[in-house]
Design an enzyme around this catalytic site. Structure first.
Site, PDB file in Angstrom:
ATOM      1  N   GLU A 161       0.804  -1.234   0.000  1.00  0.00           N
ATOM      2  CA  GLU A 161       0.000   0.000   0.000  1.00  0.00           C
ATOM      3  C   GLU A 161       0.838   1.286   0.000  1.00  0.00           C
ATOM      4  O   GLU A 161       0.631   2.154   0.837  1.00  0.00           O
ATOM      5  CB  GLU A 161      -0.973  -0.022   1.186  1.00  0.00           C
ATOM      6  CG  GLU A 161      -1.919  -1.202   1.129  1.00  0.00           C
ATOM      7  CD  GLU A 161      -2.777  -1.383   2.373  1.00  0.00           C
ATOM      8  OE1 GLU A 161      -2.788  -0.491   3.237  1.00  0.00           O
ATOM      9  OE2 GLU A 161      -3.428  -2.430   2.480  1.00  0.00           O
ATOM     10  N   GLU A 266      -6.320 -10.657  -1.175  1.00  0.00           N
ATOM     11  CA  GLU A 266      -7.114 -10.420   0.058  1.00  0.00           C
ATOM     12  C   GLU A 266      -8.596 -10.345  -0.308  1.00  0.00           C
ATOM     13  O   GLU A 266      -9.309  -9.428   0.109  1.00  0.00           O
ATOM     14  CB  GLU A 266      -6.657  -9.121   0.741  1.00  0.00           C
ATOM     15  CG  GLU A 266      -5.173  -9.103   1.080  1.00  0.00           C
ATOM     16  CD  GLU A 266      -4.719  -7.856   1.818  1.00  0.00           C
ATOM     17  OE1 GLU A 266      -5.569  -7.085   2.298  1.00  0.00           O
ATOM     18  OE2 GLU A 266      -3.496  -7.647   1.911  1.00  0.00           O
TER      19      GLU A 266
HETATM   20  O1  G3I Z   1      -4.000  -7.636  18.750  1.00  0.00           O
HETATM   21  C1  G3I Z   1      -4.640  -6.484  19.297  1.00  0.00           C
HETATM   22  C2  G3I Z   1      -5.200  -6.802  20.618  1.00  0.00           C
HETATM   23  O2  G3I Z   1      -4.142  -7.100  21.499  1.00  0.00           O
HETATM   24  C3  G3I Z   1      -6.013  -5.624  21.102  1.00  0.00           C
HETATM   25  O3  G3I Z   1      -6.628  -5.926  22.313  1.00  0.00           O
HETATM   26  C4  G3I Z   1      -7.093  -5.239  20.091  1.00  0.00           C
HETATM   27  C5  G3I Z   1      -7.874  -4.014  20.513  1.00  0.00           C
HETATM   28  O4  G3I Z   1      -8.449  -3.382  19.382  1.00  0.00           O
HETATM   29  O5  G3I Z   1      -6.455  -4.968  18.891  1.00  0.00           O
HETATM   30  C6  G3I Z   1      -5.745  -6.063  18.364  1.00  0.00           C
HETATM   31  O6  G3I Z   1      -5.153  -5.693  17.188  1.00  0.00           O
HETATM   32  C7  G3I Z   1      -6.012  -5.556  16.075  1.00  0.00           C
HETATM   33  C8  G3I Z   1      -5.539  -6.515  14.992  1.00  0.00           C
HETATM   34  O7  G3I Z   1      -6.265  -6.307  13.817  1.00  0.00           O
HETATM   35  C9  G3I Z   1      -5.678  -7.979  15.419  1.00  0.00           C
HETATM   36  O8  G3I Z   1      -6.998  -8.305  15.621  1.00  0.00           O
HETATM   37  C10 G3I Z   1      -5.920  -4.141  15.589  1.00  0.00           C
HETATM   38  O9  G3I Z   1      -6.524  -3.268  16.532  1.00  0.00           O
HETATM   39  C11 G3I Z   1      -6.632  -3.991  14.269  1.00  0.00           C
HETATM   40  O10 G3I Z   1      -6.396  -2.688  13.732  1.00  0.00           O
HETATM   41  C12 G3I Z   1      -6.087  -5.013  13.296  1.00  0.00           C
HETATM   42  O11 G3I Z   1      -6.792  -4.885  12.078  1.00  0.00           O
HETATM   43  C13 G3I Z   1      -6.174  -5.486  10.970  1.00  0.00           C
HETATM   44  C14 G3I Z   1      -5.937  -4.426   9.902  1.00  0.00           C
HETATM   45  O12 G3I Z   1      -5.347  -5.052   8.777  1.00  0.00           O
HETATM   46  C15 G3I Z   1      -5.036  -3.292  10.363  1.00  0.00           C
HETATM   47  O13 G3I Z   1      -3.710  -3.583  10.216  1.00  0.00           O
HETATM   48  C16 G3I Z   1      -7.105  -6.554  10.425  1.00  0.00           C
HETATM   49  O14 G3I Z   1      -7.251  -7.608  11.370  1.00  0.00           O
HETATM   50  C17 G3I Z   1      -6.541  -7.103   9.118  1.00  0.00           C
HETATM   51  O15 G3I Z   1      -7.512  -7.919   8.505  1.00  0.00           O
HETATM   52  C18 G3I Z   1      -6.219  -5.957   8.167  1.00  0.00           C
HETATM   53  O16 G3I Z   1      -5.626  -6.503   7.021  1.00  0.00           O
HETATM   54  C19 G3I Z   1      -5.248  -5.556   6.011  1.00  0.00           C
HETATM   55  C20 G3I Z   1      -4.044  -6.116   5.298  1.00  0.00           C
HETATM   56  O17 G3I Z   1      -3.022  -6.407   6.211  1.00  0.00           O
HETATM   57  C21 G3I Z   1      -3.547  -5.142   4.231  1.00  0.00           C
HETATM   58  N1  G3I Z   1      -4.611  -4.786   3.335  1.00  0.00           N
HETATM   59  C22 G3I Z   1      -5.846  -4.303   3.948  1.00  0.00           C
HETATM   60  C23 G3I Z   1      -6.351  -5.312   4.969  1.00  0.00           C
HETATM   61  C24 G3I Z   1      -7.659  -4.871   5.563  1.00  0.00           C
HETATM   62  O18 G3I Z   1      -7.496  -3.689   6.266  1.00  0.00           O
END
Ligand code: G3I
Length: 382
Positions: A161, A266
């Site tokens: 990205e 994805e």
């Molecule tokens: O692991 C922490 C946990 O410890 C905490 O308590 C909780 C509270 O919100 O957050 C957890 O982390 C979250 C993580 O997912 C794991 O569940 C983050 O807040 C959350 O922002 C994160 O979201 C991920 C997102 O990327 C942001 O990086 C999504 O699961 C994931 O599906 C998404 O994937 C991305 C690809 O990597 C790149 N392309 C877009 C795609 C969708 O956004």
């Protein structure tokens, strides 16, 4: 007469033969069970994203459906910089190690996601203020992470990205401090750390013409500089109506014309309203039933929408099959609807239905339509 002294050995031999026959029978039964990856094994990999809890086995894999249905995996979060390298001298390799071992155990195509991304970056990296330090930090990161799994990761999303919607480079600490060359640097470091791994550029909205042109220019620049790049990942976070099949096809043709692999990395299709499309709508407005306008299907997907989703997946996979010579992998962003990030984005706490399996691991109508395409193909070939 059976020699008494040989009896235990004789029983053991019979038992071994019996077990071998049983396991052959089980194996051949398993081989006969139709599944996505088996149906598409001559076309492209069928992948899924795995969460930390799935990798750790904390979510039971219902009847072993993950290795049955998918032959490629991507870590949804556990290899992102902020998770795997939270402090300058500290790495969290435990879950990524298990992720790679899981892929090997099931003979899967194992993807690394992702080495350089502006998002989910460790706070300590964001504090860096000069180019030389950031370059050194990037070098250490890629050497440590890609180097640790050298020879065991089939392909890395090296840069994720990096583009804006208009095709220009996105503002990030990498662009700010290292300039546009940060992309080339990341690919060169990845190639040095794991020479056998395929290296990819990965992004969303890659079927939008302006962004696609930006990505093509970026890839051409890398190629002109003799930088190793093996493929491009079109994420595929799509809607029921968009992108159009025409734009998806244009993207497949234009990216593959660069001589690299095209992957849908994805894939998911939201069936819920987008708040930014609902100008004037209050996201908190409720129907009489108590369902929010923004969360219209908390109790299940109506058949009409389920059919729409199925038809959309069917037409997309029809297109993928048409261009199977250019596509190396199609990965879904999650195993089943309940696992999808789209239940929490862009509005938390909604109930979305973007994948091929429902919350009970059962195949949906969309799954059957995608599978039926292969059955039709097989009949046509006879
Ligand atoms: O692991 C922490 C946990 O410890 C905490 O308590 C909780 C509270 O919100 O957050 C957890 O982390 C979250 C993580 O997912 C794991 O569940 C983050 O807040 C959350 O922002 C994160 O979201 C991920 C997102 O990327 C942001 O990086 C999504 O699961 C994931 O599906 C998404 O994937 C991305 C690809 O990597 C790149 N392309 C877009 C795609 C969708 O956004």
């Amino acid at each position: 007469m059976i020699n008494q002294r040989l009896l235990p050995a004789w029983i053991l031999a019979c038992l071994t033969l019996f077990i071998a026959c049983q396991s052959d029978a089980t194996q051949s039964q398993e081989e006969e069970v139709p599944s996505l990856q088996r149906a598409y094994q001559d076309n492209f990999f069928i992948g899924t994203a795995l969460s930390a809890r799935q990798i750790l086995g904390q979510i039971p894999d219902s009847l072993g459906m993950i290795p049955r249905e998918f032959n490629a995996i991507t870590p949804e979060n556990v290899m992102k910089w902020g998770v795997i390298h939270p402090e300058p001298d500290s790495f969290s390799f435990e879950i990524p190690d298990q992720y790679v071992a899981y892929g090997e155990q099931h003979d899967m195509h194992v993807v690394g996601h992702t080495l350089v991304w502006h998002s989910q970056l460790s706070p300590w990296v964001k504090e860096i203020q000069d180019s030389a330090t950031l370059r050194e930090v990037m070098k250490n990161h890629i050497e440590a992470v890609a180097g640790r799994y050298k020879g065991r990761i089939d392909g890395w999303d090296v840069v994720n990205e990096a583009l804006n919607e208009d095709g220009t480079l996105r503002k990030s600490i990498f662009l700010d401090l290292m300039g546009p060359d940060f992309i080339q640097t990341a690919f060169e470091l990845a190639a040095a750390a794991d020479p056998e791994a395929e290296l990819y550029y990965n992004d969303y909205n890659m079927c939008e013409p302006a962004k696609r042109e930006g990505a093509i220019a970026l890839i051409k620049q890398l190629q002109a500089n003799n930088v190793k790049i093996d493929g491009v990942g079109l994420q595929g976070h799509w809607k029921l109506e968009t992108p159009t099949l025409e734009e998806i096809e244009n993207s497949i043709l234009q990216f593959s014309a660069l001589g690299i692999k095209v992957m849908f990395t994805e894939l998911d299709i939201t069936v819920l309203p987008n708040p930014w499309d609902m100008t004037g709508a209050d996201v908190n407005v409720k129907f009489e039933s108590g369902d929010s306008i923004m969360n219209p299907y908390p109790g299940g997907l109506p058949d009409s929408v389920s059919q729409q989703l199925a038809a959309r997946y069917e037409s997309i996979f029809q297109l993928f099959l048409k261009h199977q010579d250019k596509i190396s992998r199609v990965t879904f962003w999650g195993v089943h609807d309940g696992h999808s990030w789209l239940n929490g984005w862009p509005i938390r706490g909604r109930t979305n239905y973007p994948l091929l399996f429902d919350r009970n691991f059962q195949p949906k109508e969309a799954y059957h339509r995608v599978m039926a395409l292969k059955a039709t193909e097989a009949t046509a070939q006879k």
